[in-house]
Design a protein around this motif. Structure first.
Motif, PDB file in Angstrom:
ATOM      1  N   VAL A 186       0.836  -1.194   0.000  1.00 44.82           N
ATOM      2  CA  VAL A 186       0.000   0.000   0.000  1.00 44.82           C
ATOM      3  C   VAL A 186       0.873   1.247   0.000  1.00 44.82           C
ATOM      4  O   VAL A 186       1.908   1.304   0.655  1.00 44.82           O
ATOM      5  N   TYR A 187       0.442   2.234  -0.783  1.00 49.11           N
ATOM      6  CA  TYR A 187       1.029   3.570  -0.771  1.00 49.11           C
ATOM      7  C   TYR A 187       0.054   4.491  -0.060  1.00 49.11           C
ATOM      8  O   TYR A 187      -1.156   4.452  -0.316  1.00 49.11           O
ATOM      9  N   ALA A 188       0.558   5.315   0.852  1.00 51.78           N
ATOM     10  CA  ALA A 188      -0.282   6.280   1.564  1.00 51.78           C
ATOM     11  C   ALA A 188       0.409   7.631   1.551  1.00 51.78           C
ATOM     12  O   ALA A 188       1.606   7.726   1.839  1.00 51.78           O
ATOM     13  N   ALA A 189      -0.332   8.678   1.212  1.00 49.32           N
ATOM     14  CA  ALA A 189       0.235  10.021   1.148  1.00 49.32           C
ATOM     15  C   ALA A 189      -0.644  10.995   1.909  1.00 49.32           C
ATOM     16  O   ALA A 189      -1.874  10.994   1.758  1.00 49.32           O
ATOM     17  N   ASN A 190      -0.008  11.824   2.722  1.00 51.96           N
ATOM     18  CA  ASN A 190      -0.691  12.920   3.396  1.00 51.96           C
ATOM     19  C   ASN A 190      -0.677  14.135   2.482  1.00 51.96           C
ATOM     20  O   ASN A 190       0.374  14.716   2.218  1.00 51.96           O
ATOM     21  N   LEU A 191      -1.849  14.504   1.983  1.00 52.67           N
ATOM     22  CA  LEU A 191      -1.993  15.640   1.087  1.00 52.67           C
ATOM     23  C   LEU A 191      -2.761  16.752   1.801  1.00 52.67           C
ATOM     24  O   LEU A 191      -3.361  16.522   2.848  1.00 52.67           O
ATOM     25  N   ALA A 192      -2.749  17.930   1.236  1.00 50.52           N
ATOM     26  CA  ALA A 192      -3.506  19.050   1.798  1.00 50.52           C
ATOM     27  C   ALA A 192      -4.062  19.884   0.656  1.00 50.52           C
ATOM     28  O   ALA A 192      -3.367  20.140  -0.329  1.00 50.52           O
ATOM     29  N   ASP A 193      -5.328  20.314   0.807  1.00 56.61           N
ATOM     30  CA  ASP A 193      -5.969  21.048  -0.282  1.00 56.61           C
ATOM     31  C   ASP A 193      -7.228  21.723   0.249  1.00 56.61           C
ATOM     32  O   ASP A 193      -7.640  21.515   1.399  1.00 56.61           O
ATOM     33  N   VAL A 200      -5.698  17.675  -5.198  1.00 55.61           N
ATOM     34  CA  VAL A 200      -6.033  16.283  -4.883  1.00 55.61           C
ATOM     35  C   VAL A 200      -6.571  15.572  -6.112  1.00 55.61           C
ATOM     36  O   VAL A 200      -6.250  14.397  -6.364  1.00 55.61           O
ATOM     37  N   ALA A 201      -7.377  16.249  -6.914  1.00 55.09           N
ATOM     38  CA  ALA A 201      -7.880  15.631  -8.147  1.00 55.09           C
ATOM     39  C   ALA A 201      -6.728  15.223  -9.052  1.00 55.09           C
ATOM     40  O   ALA A 201      -6.753  14.140  -9.671  1.00 55.09           O
ATOM     41  N   SER A 202      -5.688  16.056  -9.141  1.00 50.59           N
ATOM     42  CA  SER A 202      -4.531  15.710  -9.978  1.00 50.59           C
ATOM     43  C   SER A 202      -3.806  14.489  -9.435  1.00 50.59           C
ATOM     44  O   SER A 202      -3.272  13.675 -10.209  1.00 50.59           O
ATOM     45  N   GLN A 203      -3.780  14.338  -8.108  1.00 48.98           N
ATOM     46  CA  GLN A 203      -3.124  13.172  -7.513  1.00 48.98           C
ATOM     47  C   GLN A 203      -3.942  11.900  -7.714  1.00 48.98           C
ATOM     48  O   GLN A 203      -3.392  10.824  -7.928  1.00 48.98           O
ATOM     49  N   ALA A 221     -16.103  17.814   5.752  1.00 43.25           N
ATOM     50  CA  ALA A 221     -16.010  19.246   5.477  1.00 43.25           C
ATOM     51  C   ALA A 221     -14.883  19.560   4.505  1.00 43.25           C
ATOM     52  O   ALA A 221     -14.992  20.485   3.682  1.00 43.25           O
ATOM     53  N   VAL A 222     -13.797  18.800   4.570  1.00 42.95           N
ATOM     54  CA  VAL A 222     -12.681  19.008   3.648  1.00 42.95           C
ATOM     55  C   VAL A 222     -13.062  18.483   2.263  1.00 42.95           C
ATOM     56  O   VAL A 222     -12.821  19.144   1.246  1.00 42.95           O
ATOM     57  N   LEU A 223     -13.681  17.322   2.216  1.00 41.22           N
ATOM     58  CA  LEU A 223     -14.103  16.759   0.935  1.00 41.22           C
ATOM     59  C   LEU A 223     -15.111  17.657   0.221  1.00 41.22           C
ATOM     60  O   LEU A 223     -15.126  17.745  -1.010  1.00 41.22           O
ATOM     61  N   ARG A 224     -15.936  18.339   0.990  1.00 43.99           N
ATOM     62  CA  ARG A 224     -16.940  19.228   0.391  1.00 43.99           C
ATOM     63  C   ARG A 224     -16.381  20.603   0.076  1.00 43.99           C
ATOM     64  O   ARG A 224     -17.100  21.470  -0.414  1.00 43.99           O
ATOM     65  N   GLY A 225     -15.104  20.807   0.382  1.00 43.55           N
ATOM     66  CA  GLY A 225     -14.476  22.077   0.057  1.00 43.55           C
ATOM     67  C   GLY A 225     -14.821  23.204   1.000  1.00 43.55           C
ATOM     68  O   GLY A 225     -14.621  24.377   0.674  1.00 43.55           O
ATOM     69  N   ARG A 226     -15.310  22.873   2.191  1.00 42.47           N
ATOM     70  CA  ARG A 226     -15.706  23.920   3.128  1.00 42.47           C
ATOM     71  C   ARG A 226     -14.526  24.516   3.893  1.00 42.47           C
ATOM     72  O   ARG A 226     -14.639  25.599   4.456  1.00 42.47           O
ATOM     73  N   ARG A 227     -13.421  23.778   3.947  1.00 48.15           N
ATOM     74  CA  ARG A 227     -12.237  24.304   4.622  1.00 48.15           C
ATOM     75  C   ARG A 227     -10.992  23.609   4.089  1.00 48.15           C
ATOM     76  O   ARG A 227     -11.061  22.529   3.497  1.00 48.15           O
ATOM     77  N   PRO A 255     -14.624  11.901  12.858  1.00 48.15           N
ATOM     78  CA  PRO A 255     -14.887  10.898  11.821  1.00 48.15           C
ATOM     79  C   PRO A 255     -14.509  11.378  10.424  1.00 48.15           C
ATOM     80  O   PRO A 255     -14.634  12.554  10.086  1.00 48.15           O
ATOM     81  N   ALA A 256     -14.039  10.427   9.641  1.00 46.62           N
ATOM     82  CA  ALA A 256     -13.669  10.698   8.255  1.00 46.62           C
ATOM     83  C   ALA A 256     -14.478   9.794   7.335  1.00 46.62           C
ATOM     84  O   ALA A 256     -14.989   8.748   7.745  1.00 46.62           O
ATOM     85  N   ARG A 257     -14.567  10.217   6.087  1.00 46.29           N
ATOM     86  CA  ARG A 257     -15.205   9.409   5.052  1.00 46.29           C
ATOM     87  C   ARG A 257     -14.139   8.710   4.223  1.00 46.29           C
ATOM     88  O   ARG A 257     -13.042   9.229   4.030  1.00 46.29           O
TER      89      ARG A 257
END
Length: 293
Positions: A186-193, A200-203, A221-227, A255-257
């Motif tokens: 498994v590859y796991a990356a901590n991204l921020a956007d 994130v879409a480009s990744q 909230a992050v997935l919905r672009g609120r912050r 909690p996360a999705r």
């Protein structure tokens, strides 16, 4: 690490005090958590980088780190050792976690800031039982030098200041990660956007061109672009343990999705894989997003 000096009047151990050093990436500080006697927060230029509890390395304070921890917990049977490569070291939170939860694991850490690595080694030494090698190296160079099929996990938490460096976002980099992993790894990356999540879409597009299976772990909230916030991208050549990840992420204090499949494709939209010549770093966080006053 608790200071050894004693107050002449009280005769008891002094409270731990912050420690500061100039490193290549800026000014590094270790700030004690007074609620946990041997726990420390590492910041660089005021931005939180790592949290470590020397007495309880299984404690992951940062939300993104817990999500990577969920992926590691689900990567193999309970307690089964892993061979892991960490791109970016900080205070070695995740190497300590793997060493504690999966004894016998062999780990290598590529930390390009040698001064930061020395600062952490001096004040937050690893336990003797941890088979962790820390090298002063660029993450991509270390990844490309790895023997094929060397690792069960490649964990990217590499930031140059507030950004994921551009050269750690491209299609050749993703191919190097796939080459270094064993089948089922498994590859796991901590991204921020932040909205509209173009980075994130480009990744997703880049790693989706190399790996058959992807998932994204983040607060709604992050997935919905609120912050602005952290998102953990997972990739592998075998199906990811989505049900277990969903259960673990839902039970988290924050909690996360787990986004995958058609929903992840919608997030990707029209984004294309990133070539080396087109790469840009991740977006800069808004002022105050992660800073410590």
């Amino acid at each position: 690490m608790r200071q050894e000096e004693h107050d002449d009047n009280a005769g008891t151990a002094a409270e731990p005090i912050p420690v500061t050093r100039d490193v290549r990436g800026g000014t590094a500080r270790l700030l004690p958590d007074l609620d946990r006697p041997r726990a420390w927060l590492l910041t660089v230029d005021g931005a939180p980088q790592s949290y470590v509890d020397l007495d309880d390395p299984g404690h992951l304070e940062f939300e993104y780190a817990r999500r990577v921890g969920h992926a590691l917990d689900a990567a193999a049977g309970p307690g089964e050792p892993l061979d892991a490569l960490h791109l970016g070291g900080g205070a070695l939170t995740l190497p300590r976690y793997v060493a504690a939860t999966r004894p016998g694991s062999r780990q290598r850490v590529a930390e390009p800031d040698a001064e930061l690595a020395a600062f952490v080694a001096e004040h937050l030494p690893l336990p003797d039982s941890a088979a962790v090698t820390v090298c002063a190296a660029d993450g991509r160079a270390e990844l490309e030098a790895a023997e094929p099929g060397s690792y069960d996990a490649v964990l990217a938490d590499a930031y140059g200041g507030p950004h994921v460096p551009a050269h750690l976002t491209t299609l050749p980099y993703a191919h190097a990660a796939a080459r270094a992993l064993r089948p089922g790894g498994v590859y796991a990356a901590n991204l921020a956007d932040a909205a509209p999540l173009r980075f994130v879409a480009s990744q997703v597009a880049t790693f989706g061109a190399v790996f058959e299976h992807l998932a994204l772990l983040a607060e709604p909230a992050v997935l919905r672009g609120r912050r602005f916030g952290n998102l953990v991208l997972l990739a592998g050549d075998a199906p990811l343990p989505l049900a277990e990840l969903t259960r673990r992420c839902a039970a988290d204090p924050f909690p996360a999705r787990v986004t995958h499949g058609a929903e992840l494709e919608r997030l990707r939209g029209t984004a294309a894989p990133v070539a080396d010549g087109d790469a840009v770093p991740s977006p800069r966080p808004p002022d105050g997003a992660f800073s410590i006053g």
